[in-house]
Enzyme design. Structure first.
Site, PDB file in Angstrom:
ATOM      1  N   ASP A 100       1.036 104.608 114.306  1.00 25.12           N
ATOM      2  CA  ASP A 100       2.305 104.802 115.022  1.00 25.12           C
ATOM      3  C   ASP A 100       2.427 103.933 116.281  1.00 25.12           C
ATOM      4  O   ASP A 100       3.469 103.946 116.936  1.00 25.12           O
ATOM      5  CB  ASP A 100       2.442 106.262 115.483  1.00 25.12           C
ATOM      6  CG  ASP A 100       2.725 107.209 114.330  1.00 25.12           C
ATOM      7  OD1 ASP A 100       2.858 106.738 113.192  1.00 25.12           O
ATOM      8  OD2 ASP A 100       2.808 108.429 114.590  1.00 25.12           O
TER       9      ASP A 100
ATOM     10  N   LYS B 117       8.042 110.606 120.796  1.00 27.47           N
ATOM     11  CA  LYS B 117       8.974 110.335 119.684  1.00 27.47           C
ATOM     12  C   LYS B 117       9.149 111.582 118.835  1.00 27.47           C
ATOM     13  O   LYS B 117       8.288 112.481 118.837  1.00 27.47           O
ATOM     14  CB  LYS B 117       8.494 109.176 118.794  1.00 27.47           C
ATOM     15  CG  LYS B 117       7.118 109.356 118.107  1.00 27.47           C
ATOM     16  CD  LYS B 117       7.138 110.097 116.801  1.00 27.47           C
ATOM     17  CE  LYS B 117       5.734 110.285 116.204  1.00 27.47           C
ATOM     18  NZ  LYS B 117       5.618 111.406 115.270  1.00 27.47           N
TER      19      LYS B 117
HETATM   20  O1  C5P Z   1      -3.458 105.615 111.911  1.00 29.88           O
HETATM   21  P1  C5P Z   1      -3.976 106.817 112.616  1.00 29.88           P
HETATM   22  O2  C5P Z   1      -5.348 106.590 113.207  1.00 29.88           O
HETATM   23  O3  C5P Z   1      -3.032 107.410 113.577  1.00 29.88           O
HETATM   24  O4  C5P Z   1      -4.184 107.920 111.478  1.00 29.88           O
HETATM   25  C1  C5P Z   1      -4.951 109.077 111.657  1.00 29.88           C
HETATM   26  C2  C5P Z   1      -5.280 109.658 110.286  1.00 29.88           C
HETATM   27  O5  C5P Z   1      -4.083 110.112 109.642  1.00 29.88           O
HETATM   28  C3  C5P Z   1      -5.863 108.637 109.312  1.00 29.88           C
HETATM   29  O6  C5P Z   1      -7.254 108.601 109.409  1.00 29.88           O
HETATM   30  C4  C5P Z   1      -5.416 109.154 107.975  1.00 29.88           C
HETATM   31  O7  C5P Z   1      -6.278 110.207 107.556  1.00 29.88           O
HETATM   32  C5  C5P Z   1      -4.078 109.799 108.264  1.00 29.88           C
HETATM   33  N1  C5P Z   1      -2.936 108.911 107.963  1.00 29.88           N
HETATM   34  C6  C5P Z   1      -2.577 108.706 106.629  1.00 29.88           C
HETATM   35  N2  C5P Z   1      -1.500 107.901 106.344  1.00 29.88           N
HETATM   36  C7  C5P Z   1      -0.784 107.336 107.334  1.00 29.88           C
HETATM   37  C8  C5P Z   1      -1.126 107.534 108.690  1.00 29.88           C
HETATM   38  C9  C5P Z   1      -2.211 108.335 108.963  1.00 29.88           C
HETATM   39  O8  C5P Z   1      -3.217 109.234 105.710  1.00 29.88           O
HETATM   40  N3  C5P Z   1       0.286 106.596 107.009  1.00 29.88           N
END
Ligand code: C5P
Length: 297
Positions: A136, A14
């Protein structure tokens, strides 16, 4: 009829046509508003119900093959919610660069969930599993053009898909999502108005290149400040004729939008000769769960 034991799926990358950060939440995540858009660069994933346990082998771009891989986490959670003992062997060919902002790991996780659901049909809430695996992942259950809100897991799909030619280019560095979010501060936040307006315009069938002023990514300033090669590469895309050139998600890749496929291919070829990984392809209204799947007995 024997039971289906193998499912193969494409897991598309994406880009974010807009990505605005509204602020930091109590739980450490950031509230955002984004427009996810599927592109036709894809990993290839095959899930087999074979020996007990969760197993994984990957080739192409380097990724972990243990529980640090989102596919293994997604599969583990799927079986847990289904109340079944895990039995899955995952074969992954990584064509999507890692630490690039292209959502490859999240897309692979979504494809794993879709494949297991085809194989087991265990009545699992796929959206809930996807959201628990990563912010995501839920987008990749549907693909196409979609508005993402919350931490990115709340998805509204646009009936009209954005279309056009796109070049992806990667500077010689990767950036973890966590590192990128760690660089944000109150000075990076915005109100999300441009992204909402862009989504409205796209739903009305507007051409992306006519909406260039609405395409913003709040990561761009901090990432380009911290990693100057990203800024240089984005500049090169503009010089090569891209109508718009932006950071992909939280980086490190950049993408350029082109009015025609020939110009896009030429730009990708020139940057490849200059030593960059590049890809010239199309945005697409792709449904990983509904299309591109092959079943074997
Ligand atoms: O949700 P995901 O595991 O992909 O996110 C990885 C890291 O990115 C999270 O631990 C967080 O630190 C950061 N993140 C965030 N806000 C979001 C998505 C991700 O701070 N909306």
């Amino acid at each position: 009829m024997g039971r289906t034991r193998t499912v193969s799926l494409k897991a598309c990358a994406k880009i974010n046509l807009g990505l605005q950060i509204l602020g930091k939440r109590q739980d450490g995540y950031h509230d955002l508003i984004t427009i996810f858009q599927t592109v036709d660069l894809a990993d290839e994933l095959t899930v087999r119900l074979q020996e007990p346990g969760l197993h994984m082998a990957a080739d192409g771009f380097d990724v972990p093959e243990d529980e640090n891989n989102l596919c293994i986490r997604a599969a583990g959670l799927y079986f847990e919610v289904a109340g079944k003992e895990p039995v899955a062997t995952i074969q992954l060919t990584k064509n999507i660069p890692v630490g690039a902002g292209l959502g490859g790991g999240s897309s692979d996780a979504a494809a794993t969930i879709c494949a297991l659901d085809r194989l087991l049909d265990a009545g699992v809430d796929l959206q809930a599993v996807a959201s628990a695996v990563g912010s995501d992942v839920a987008f990749f259950l549907q693909g196409g053009t979609a508005l993402g809100t919350g931490r990115g897991e709340q998805i509204v799909r646009s009936p009209q898909s954005a279309a056009g030619d796109v070049v992806l280019a990667r500077p010689d560095l990767s950036i973890s999502t966590k590192t990128a979010y760690g660089l944000l501060g109150p000075g990076s936040y915005s109100d999300g108005a441009k992204t909402r307006e862009l989504f409205d315009r796209l739903q009305q069938g507007a051409d992306l290149l006519d909406c260039a002023a609405l395409l913003v990514n709040d990561f761009e300033r901090v990432i380009e400040g911290e990693y100057p090669p990203v800024r240089r590469l984005r500049q090169q895309l503009l010089e090569a004729g891209a109508g718009v050139a932006m950071l992909c998600g939280s980086g490190s890749c950049v993408f350029g939008l082109f009015a025609d496929a020939t110009a896009a291919r030429r730009c990708a070829e020139d940057l490849r000769k200059a030593g960059y990984w590049t890809y010239a392809g199309k945005m697409l209204n792709y449904l990983p769960c509904a299309a591109g799947a092959t079943r074997k007995q």
